[in-house]
Write a protein that holds these residues in place. Structure first.
Motif, PDB file in Angstrom:
ATOM      1  N   VAL A  38       0.861  -1.189   0.000  1.00 45.00           N
ATOM      2  CA  VAL A  38       0.000   0.000   0.000  1.00 45.00           C
ATOM      3  C   VAL A  38       0.896   1.238   0.000  1.00 45.00           C
ATOM      4  O   VAL A  38       1.675   1.448   0.936  1.00 45.00           O
ATOM      5  N   GLU A  78      -0.489  -0.749  -4.586  1.00 47.57           N
ATOM      6  CA  GLU A  78      -1.827  -0.143  -4.552  1.00 47.57           C
ATOM      7  C   GLU A  78      -1.734   1.228  -3.885  1.00 47.57           C
ATOM      8  O   GLU A  78      -1.167   1.364  -2.796  1.00 47.57           O
ATOM      9  N   LYS A  80      -2.891   4.686  -1.984  1.00 43.65           N
ATOM     10  CA  LYS A  80      -3.860   5.216  -1.020  1.00 43.65           C
ATOM     11  C   LYS A  80      -3.550   6.703  -0.852  1.00 43.65           C
ATOM     12  O   LYS A  80      -2.453   7.066  -0.422  1.00 43.65           O
ATOM     13  N   ILE A  96      -0.090   2.175   5.846  1.00 44.63           N
ATOM     14  CA  ILE A  96       0.521   2.085   4.522  1.00 44.63           C
ATOM     15  C   ILE A  96       1.897   1.451   4.683  1.00 44.63           C
ATOM     16  O   ILE A  96       2.441   1.384   5.795  1.00 44.63           O
TER      17      ILE A  96
END
Length: 268
Positions: A38, A78, A80, A96
């Motif tokens: 993340v 991914e 955020k 994260i």
């Protein structure tokens, strides 16, 4: 004969079942090998990480991460998005795994987090003022002036240290949202200056008529890195390998020219 047929059938079922187990186990192992990462980033840094006119998250840092993702099949990156001021806390609390937001090294960050070793960008910060301002040309001209920066940013850390060493003559204010952001405060005269990169100034002038200009010499020419949790040594090492490949094949240079207007993947 009937007994032989039954035995053969049982043997075939056992073999088929064994093959299915093998395929299933292999698939499970393949899935386990792909680790989700993340990546914390922002939406307000022109040409670095921002939302374009089509509502897409993009910019130099974002596209570099996407290029790294293609080179590292064992990871799935991914994004955020969040306010810049929340990035470090989110990394510290493990909401994260990594930060991609034009991050430079400072001692406070090094105590808590892990930087990768291979820089992917150089970010030259200049004093930036309203285009009608003519009495500011160097950092010494900021005495008695209001200078707006993002809280916890490298610009803020630099100015706070400079102020401490030079009699706290600069009034440092911290950017907010909307009418309190740096662009609005510079344009309306509520702030006298900020520290910004030429590519951010160019973007702001074209996108929102920010009416800014850079003055004087480079104040800080920061090396830019990604930031990780301390235990993410494997991810750090793999990221460095990917960055070296992207430098060698010209991808970083291409992305830098596309988003930043020049090749900032090397020191200018």
């Amino acid at each position: 004969m009937k007994k032989i047929r039954v035995m053969l059938l049982l043997t075939m079922l056992t073999v088929i079942g064994g093959c299915n187990d093998t395929v299933s186990t292999k698939a499970d192992k393949d899935n386990q090998r792909v680790k989700k990462v993340v990546v914390g980033t922002g939406t307000q840094f022109p040409n670095i990480c921002f939302i374009d006119k089509n509502g897409k998250l993009t910019g130099y840092d974002v596209e570099v991460v996407r290029a790294i993702d293609k080179l590292l099949p064992e990871y799935e990156f991914e994004f955020k998005t969040m306010e810049f001021s929340n990035l470090l806390l989110s990394l510290e609390t493990k909401k994260i795994d990594m930060i991609a937001h034009n991050m430079a090294v400072n001692e406070e960050r090094k105590k808590k987090f892990l930087f990768n070793d291979e820089t992917y960008n150089y970010s030259p910060l200049y004093i930036t003022v309203n285009k009608h301002t003519n009495d500011i040309a160097s950092i010494h001209d900021l005495d008695g002036k209001k200078v707006i920066v993002g809280a916890t940013s490298n610009a803020a850390v630099f100015l706070e240290k400079y102020n401490k060493q030079n009699g706290k003559k600069i009034e440092i204010i911290y950017a907010g949202q909307g009418a309190d952001d740096a662009n609005t405060q510079l344009k309306t005269g509520r702030a006298d200056a900020t520290l910004a990169t030429p590519f951010a100034v160019d973007f702001n002038n074209k996108a929102i008529d920010a009416q800014q200009k850079v003055v004087g010499d480079i104040i800080i020419n920061s090396k830019v890195y990604f930031l990780f949790n301390k235990e993410e040594t494997d991810l750090q090492a793999k990221t460095d390998q990917a960055i070296r490949k992207l430098k060698a094949d010209g991808t970083l240079k291409k992305l830098s020219k596309q988003w930043l207007g020049d090749d900032y993947s090397v020191e200018n």
